[in-house]
Design an enzyme around this catalytic site. Structure first.
Site, mmCIF file in Angstrom:
data_model
loop_
_atom_site.group_PDB
_atom_site.id
_atom_site.type_symbol
_atom_site.label_atom_id
_atom_site.label_comp_id
_atom_site.label_asym_id
_atom_site.label_seq_id
_atom_site.Cartn_x
_atom_site.Cartn_y
_atom_site.Cartn_z
ATOM 1 C CG MET A 130 73.473 47.419 33.206
ATOM 2 S SD MET A 130 75.101 48.183 33.114
ATOM 3 C CE MET A 130 74.872 49.651 34.140
ATOM 4 C CG PHE A 161 34.978 41.099 40.854
ATOM 5 C CD1 PHE A 161 35.581 40.538 39.730
ATOM 6 C CD2 PHE A 161 34.823 42.472 40.906
ATOM 7 C CE1 PHE A 161 36.009 41.336 38.686
ATOM 8 C CE2 PHE A 161 35.251 43.272 39.865
ATOM 9 C CZ PHE A 161 35.846 42.705 38.754
ATOM 10 C CD GLN A 162 38.473 44.622 40.594
ATOM 11 O OE1 GLN A 162 38.027 45.487 41.332
ATOM 12 N NE2 GLN A 162 38.973 44.898 39.389
ATOM 13 C CD GLU A 218 45.887 50.271 39.503
ATOM 14 O OE1 GLU A 218 46.611 49.870 38.550
ATOM 15 O OE2 GLU A 218 44.641 50.127 39.505
ATOM 16 C CE LYS A 254 31.886 49.174 47.567
ATOM 17 N NZ LYS A 254 31.524 48.784 46.190
#
Lengths: 580, 170
Positions: free
Chosen positions: A484, A114-115, A52, A164
């Site tokens: 760097m 969940f999630q 993502e 949802k």
């Protein structure tokens, strides 16, 4: 008025279509599933990413290359947290972006479902604004508001969190009525574009009287589509222009008034001209610490005119003598009108111009030439790449030494050809950002200049590039180090190298790239650099990766040590005897 | 923009915000993120149900007032900010306090209370519960006076404020 019954998921996709969205980047999952179903029937092209974070940076690359908002959509929980970095990146670089995240059903919020994660809470301080939509009927208005906020005023990322139940056709809470007449309702949001004529007059007066003026140009010039106005102002007044890391390309590097990039790794002339100036005209720039160095030693004799669309930038870091709030293009155009009407003044700036050209002659960007037995010079690779690619090539970079060399040694003569992560300094930015830019401009060449540390963070998105037929090219400046950090340890930590060596042979980037469907090459010898680039430029049916094995000891010069004043700029060893 | 006289360390802002969930959190998180210190904060709905009003007293040693106001204004849900200059605002605060009050000292407590303009809310065997509404300075003074008797529990609301009538007419 036309109305139509539909579910929230379809309404969300329709609302995106109404905003003119042509492409979005994302990855489906549980909570966002119902919104993915109508994508099958949508005109919007969806690019399926492998992580993502990639979706977010692709949306940023798309936005930076086009000026249009980038769009990403991911599910709840871990997907939302994975896109936090791109949100923060877009926030610091003022990139217009709309991110849609799935959320657990509204009744489950707060139950540690969940999630589930508190996405709006987590992203509150790194978005321009965010929304948690609670009713299906509110979806079209919220999407409209999100795009409005992301693209007006100072652009930035906006997140829309969608439970949802309000998008799932199987749930009665998803039922809504689509209407074409959607009104935004943002009583507290009124970005001001117009500028105060009093400020313009005061700025013009300072300009007319200045002996050592500099136009200090930031990324806001690009956001405001002010490139032509800027050029007119510079040519009318004959004042030199510095372009910050976020503004490379906003003024042509080949123009005689271009002084180059200021800042920690800016060139000597740009840094010193600002430092010695008696008037800084800051246009869409924010006095970032990487530009100013130690603040109380920064441009000590300069009066400041500061133009910014965000009033909170005016006086945040450096107190301006003239503060102008508003759109920078409107401001520059008004300033040009004022100067044309009342003259540009008659101060003789000959002495200042000759000081500037003296710095340009004595302190050009240089590196030690390659000698047999050494690894490749990374600067040489960038120069070869620059010379072998079309003028309108888009270059994206990750973060670190390769980013600075790319910014220094490329010649930017066109706006919107340089895409990088300036404010947040996000390693791994270049490959997904290049993909986003290439999706926006499939007919143009897009090169990602990357480091090996960066490549290992987001290289998997080359799978996305191959599968979705987005043929970007990657110049990997591979020095086996976090370069760097290594440079800082060499210069400021007595060469005590702590956890910066990656590996000489692992991974094998050529094999890795080939396994992801790319054309891949490895280059060790300077004589092979041009040939490899020419070969890469011929490939247009899949991504290309060239693993350039470059010298680990190479350092980015000039450099203002952290915490030092810009007057203490360290030049490369070959210039250290030069009079300043 | 008016700048307060430098001798004032605190400044009161009355912030009209959209009455939506999470708005107080946005304001609080902004103060935390930008390292602005809050002396007190009170929030309640206004006469218009679409909006709430936050009265926040900010510490000007942590950040310039100008920056605080501008950053607050960037919050999309912030509709309007009024700066109430010290000396040009009516400020009130409510304090509830339970003090130790043996019978032989009650008259003394009530005398202080009357002078401050407070009320006795209830009286127990060894304790009294008092309330006082007043300008924050007077509430401070009364709180200090009560220490000698022994404060068992104390709750203050933080200040709420409106512009003085002379300043309203704009």
């Amino acid at each position: 008025m036309a109305t139509e019954q539909m579910d929230g998921g379809r309404a969300l996709i329709r609302a995106l279509e109404e905003e003119g969205v042509e492409v979005m980047f994302g990855l489906p999952g549980g909570a966002i599933l119902p919104v993915y179903d109508p994508i099958i029937d949508s005109s919007i092209r969806h690019i399926l990413v492998r992580h993502e974070q990639g979706a977010g940076h692709m949306a940023e690359g798309y936005a930076q290359a086009t000026g249009r908002p980038g769009v990403a959509m991911v599910t709840s929980g871990p997907a939302a947290t994975n896109i936090v970095t791109p949100l923060c990146d877009a926030y610091l670089d003022s990139i217009p972006m709309v991110v849609i995240t799935g959320q657990v059903p509204y009744p489950a919020i707060g139950t540690d479902a969940f999630q589930e994660c508190d996405t709006t809470g987590i992203t509150q301080s790194i978005t321009k604004h965010n929304f948690l939509v609670t009713e299906a009927q509110d979806i079209p208005r919220t999407i409209k508001e999100a795009f409005h906020i992301a693209t007006t005023g100072r652009p930035g990322p906006v997140l829309v969190d969608v439970p949802k139940d309000i998008v799932d056709p199987g749930n009665p809470r998803s039922a809504m009525t689509w209407t074409d007449d959607i009104q935004i309702d943002l009583p507290g949001y009124h970005p001001e574009v117009e500028v105060d004529p009093e400020g313009i007059r005061a700025a013009a007066d300072l300009l007319r009287g200045a002996e050592r003026p500099v136009l200090y140009v930031g990324g806001g010039i690009l956001k405001a589509r002010a490139v032509e106005a800027l050029r007119e102002l510079a040519e009318l007044t004959g004042i030199g222009v510095v372009t910050t890391l976020m503004a490379r390309g906003a003024f042509p590097d080949s123009h005689e008034l271009c002084l180059g990039m200021p800042g920690m790794h800016g060139n000597f002339t740009a840094v010193t001209a600002m430092q010695e100036s008696d008037l800084l005209v800051a246009l869409g720039a924010r006095f970032d610490d990487r530009v100013t160095g130690k603040l109380d030693g920064f441009a000590p004799d300069a009066k400041v005119v500061h133009v910014d669309i965000d009033p909170a930038e005016l006086g945040k870091v450096r107190r301006p003598d003239v503060a102008i709030r508003g759109d920078v293009r409107v401001a520059i155009e008004a300033l040009v009108v004022e100067l044309l009407a009342n003259g540009t003044g008659d101060v003789d700036r000959g002495a200042w111009r000759s000081r500037i050209s003296g710095w340009q002659e004595r302190f050009p960007l240089v590196y030690e030439p390659w000698v047999p037995g050494e690894a490749l010079k990374p600067q040489h690779v960038i120069e070869c790449l620059r010379d072998a690619t079309p003028d309108d090539t888009i270059v994206s970079s990750g973060v670190g030494q390769h980013q600075m060399w790319a910014s220094q040694y490329w010649k930017f003569d066109h706006p919107y050809t340089w895409i990088n992560s300036g404010g947040l300094g996000t390693m791994g930015f270049s490959i997904p950002a290049a993909i986003g830019a290439k999706v926006a401009h499939p007919d143009r060449m897009v090169w990602a200049v990357d480091g090996d540390g960066c490549f290992q963070m987001t290289g998997q998105e080359l799978v996305t590039a191959t599968v979705e037929n987005i043929p970007i090219k990657v110049a990997l400046l591979n020095n086996s180090y976090l370069g760097m950090v290594r440079q800082w340890q060499e210069m400021f930590y007595e060469e005590r190298y702590s956890e910066v060596f990656l590996s000489k042979d692992v991974p094998d980037y050529r094999m890795w790239a080939e396994s992801m469907g790319c054309e891949a090459m490895r280059v060790d010898d300077p004589d092979e650099v041009e040939g490899a680039i020419a070969k890469a430029n011929e490939v247009d049916d899949r991504p290309v990766v060239i693993d350039f094995r470059v010298a680990a000891e190479e350092k980015v010069y000039p450099m203002v040590p952290s915490g030092a004043s810009n007057s203490e700029l360290v030049v490369p060893p070959s210039q250290q005897g030069q009079p300043r | 923009m008016n700048v307060p006289a430098p001798e004032y360390r605190y400044h009161t802002l009355v912030v009209k915000v959209e009455n939506r969930s999470g708005v107080l959190a946005r304001v609080a998180s902004l103060f935390a993120r930008r390292a602005f210190n809050i002396e007190s904060l009170a929030v309640a709905p206004t006469d218009d149900e679409r909006f709430s009003r936050i009265t926040v007293v900010v510490d000007l040693e942590s950040a310039p007032l100008d920056q605080i106001v501008k950053q607050l204004n960037k919050l999309v849900n912030v509709v309007e900010i009024r700066e109430l200059h010290p000396g040009h605002a009516v400020e009130r605060e409510l304090m509830l306090v339970t003090v130790t009050a043996e019978p032989n000292r009650r008259d003394e407590i009530v005398e202080h209370l009357d002078r401050a303009g407070g009320k006795v809310l209830s009286v127990g065997t060894d304790h009294m519960m008092l309330s006082l509404v007043g300008p924050p300075g007077r509430v401070d003074d009364f709180e200090n006076l009560m220490r000698q008797f022994g404060i068992v529990e104390l709750q203050r609301t933080g200040r709420v404020a409106l512009a003085s009538l002379d300043d309203v007419a704009d």
